[in-house]
Scaffold this motif. Structure first.
Motif, short mmCIF file in Angstrom:
data_model
loop_
_atom_site.label_atom_id
_atom_site.label_comp_id
_atom_site.label_asym_id
_atom_site.label_seq_id
_atom_site.Cartn_x
_atom_site.Cartn_y
_atom_site.Cartn_z
N SER A 130 0.85 -1.19 0.00
CA SER A 130 0.00 0.00 0.00
C SER A 130 0.88 1.24 0.00
O SER A 130 1.09 1.86 1.03
CB SER A 130 -0.92 0.01 1.23
OG SER A 130 -0.12 0.08 2.40
N THR A 131 1.40 1.56 -1.15
CA THR A 131 2.21 2.76 -1.31
C THR A 131 2.12 3.22 -2.75
O THR A 131 2.00 2.40 -3.66
CB THR A 131 3.68 2.51 -0.92
OG1 THR A 131 4.44 3.67 -1.25
CG2 THR A 131 4.25 1.32 -1.68
N ARG A 132 2.22 4.52 -2.94
CA ARG A 132 2.18 5.06 -4.31
C ARG A 132 3.57 5.07 -4.94
O ARG A 132 3.70 5.41 -6.12
CB ARG A 132 1.61 6.48 -4.28
CG ARG A 132 0.16 6.54 -3.84
CD ARG A 132 -0.37 7.96 -3.87
NE ARG A 132 -1.77 8.02 -3.46
CZ ARG A 132 -2.48 9.14 -3.41
NH1 ARG A 132 -1.91 10.29 -3.76
NH2 ARG A 132 -3.74 9.12 -3.01
N THR A 133 4.56 4.72 -4.11
CA THR A 133 5.93 4.75 -4.60
C THR A 133 6.56 3.36 -4.53
O THR A 133 7.71 3.20 -4.14
CB THR A 133 6.77 5.75 -3.81
OG1 THR A 133 6.73 5.39 -2.41
CG2 THR A 133 6.24 7.17 -3.98
N PHE A 134 5.79 2.35 -4.91
CA PHE A 134 6.25 0.97 -4.80
C PHE A 134 7.55 0.76 -5.56
O PHE A 134 8.44 0.04 -5.10
CB PHE A 134 5.17 0.04 -5.35
CG PHE A 134 5.52 -1.42 -5.30
CD1 PHE A 134 5.70 -2.14 -6.47
CD2 PHE A 134 5.65 -2.07 -4.09
CE1 PHE A 134 6.01 -3.49 -6.43
CE2 PHE A 134 5.96 -3.42 -4.03
CZ PHE A 134 6.14 -4.13 -5.21
N SER A 135 7.70 1.39 -6.70
CA SER A 135 8.89 1.21 -7.52
C SER A 135 10.14 1.81 -6.89
O SER A 135 11.24 1.62 -7.41
CB SER A 135 8.68 1.79 -8.91
OG SER A 135 8.42 3.18 -8.83
N SER A 136 9.98 2.51 -5.77
CA SER A 136 11.13 3.06 -5.05
C SER A 136 11.73 2.06 -4.07
O SER A 136 12.79 2.34 -3.49
CB SER A 136 10.72 4.32 -4.28
OG SER A 136 10.27 5.32 -5.14
N TYR A 137 11.06 0.94 -3.89
CA TYR A 137 11.47 -0.03 -2.87
C TYR A 137 12.04 -1.30 -3.48
O TYR A 137 11.43 -1.89 -4.38
CB TYR A 137 10.28 -0.42 -1.99
CG TYR A 137 9.76 0.70 -1.13
CD1 TYR A 137 8.84 1.62 -1.64
CD2 TYR A 137 10.18 0.85 0.19
CE1 TYR A 137 8.38 2.66 -0.86
CE2 TYR A 137 9.72 1.88 0.98
CZ TYR A 137 8.81 2.78 0.44
OH TYR A 137 8.35 3.81 1.22
N GLY A 138 13.21 -1.69 -2.98
CA GLY A 138 13.64 -3.05 -3.22
C GLY A 138 12.77 -3.97 -2.37
O GLY A 138 12.33 -3.58 -1.28
N MET A 139 12.51 -5.16 -2.88
CA MET A 139 11.62 -6.08 -2.17
C MET A 139 12.32 -7.40 -1.92
O MET A 139 13.20 -7.82 -2.69
CB MET A 139 10.35 -6.32 -2.99
CG MET A 139 9.52 -5.08 -3.26
SD MET A 139 8.88 -4.32 -1.75
CE MET A 139 7.77 -5.61 -1.17
N GLY A 140 11.90 -8.06 -0.86
CA GLY A 140 12.49 -9.34 -0.54
C GLY A 140 11.48 -10.29 0.06
O GLY A 140 10.47 -9.87 0.62
N TRP A 141 11.77 -11.56 -0.10
CA TRP A 141 11.02 -12.61 0.59
C TRP A 141 11.97 -13.28 1.58
O TRP A 141 13.11 -13.59 1.24
CB TRP A 141 10.49 -13.65 -0.40
CG TRP A 141 9.31 -13.21 -1.20
CD1 TRP A 141 9.30 -12.71 -2.46
CD2 TRP A 141 7.94 -13.23 -0.78
NE1 TRP A 141 8.03 -12.41 -2.85
CE2 TRP A 141 7.17 -12.73 -1.83
CE3 TRP A 141 7.30 -13.63 0.39
CZ2 TRP A 141 5.78 -12.61 -1.77
CZ3 TRP A 141 5.92 -13.51 0.48
CH2 TRP A 141 5.17 -13.01 -0.60
N PHE A 142 11.44 -13.51 2.77
CA PHE A 142 12.18 -14.16 3.83
C PHE A 142 11.31 -15.28 4.38
O PHE A 142 10.10 -15.32 4.12
CB PHE A 142 12.49 -13.16 4.96
CG PHE A 142 13.38 -12.02 4.54
CD1 PHE A 142 12.88 -10.97 3.79
CD2 PHE A 142 14.72 -12.00 4.89
CE1 PHE A 142 13.69 -9.91 3.38
CE2 PHE A 142 15.54 -10.96 4.49
CZ PHE A 142 15.02 -9.91 3.74
N ARG A 143 11.90 -16.19 5.14
CA ARG A 143 11.11 -17.23 5.76
C ARG A 143 11.68 -17.60 7.12
O ARG A 143 12.87 -17.41 7.38
CB ARG A 143 11.02 -18.47 4.87
CG ARG A 143 12.32 -19.22 4.69
CD ARG A 143 12.14 -20.33 3.65
NE ARG A 143 13.37 -21.09 3.46
CZ ARG A 143 13.52 -22.04 2.54
NH1 ARG A 143 12.50 -22.34 1.73
NH2 ARG A 143 14.65 -22.70 2.44
#
Length: 118
Positions: A25-38
């Motif tokens: 939920s952000t208008r600047t999603f493309s500004s964030y690196g994303m990761g999956w963790f477990r």
């Protein structure tokens, strides 16, 4: 502030597939690196995969390389984790996270459970 909501977890037999989604939920999603963790029961949280802001660069833990694929759709504010050839040791709670500063994951989802049903 970024809110992340994971979905797509569940029971799966060894060798099966699941696709996890994480909606941001952000208008600047493309500004964030994303990761999956477990995090598996009794174990520390570990990195699974990461993807750069544009999606052009990815990283995978050795344990999932060749079986999992991380991707993102910046138009939909969503990051995905396609998991194939699942193994019992993939059983864990899977979290997505967002990093405005590369490597600093400041925002986390609530997690989604993936469980081997074999």
């Amino acid at each position: 502030q970024v809110q992340l909501v994971e979905s797509g977890g569940g029971l799966v037999q060894a060798g099966g597939s699941l696709r996890l989604s994480c909606a941001a939920s952000t208008r600047t999603f493309s500004s964030y690196g994303m990761g999956w963790f477990r995090q598996a029961p009794g174990k520390e949280r570990e990195i699974v995969a990461t993807i750069s802001r544009s999606g052009g660069s990815t990283y995978y833990a050795d344990s999932v390389k060749g079986r999992f694929t991380i991707s993102r759709d910046n138009a939909k504010n969503t990051v995905y984790l396609q998991m194939n050839s699942l193994k019992p040791e993939d059983t864990a709670v899977y979290y997505c996270a967002a990093a405005l500063v590369p490597g600093l994951y400041a925002y986390w989802g609530q997690g989604t459970q993936v469980t081997d049903s074999s």
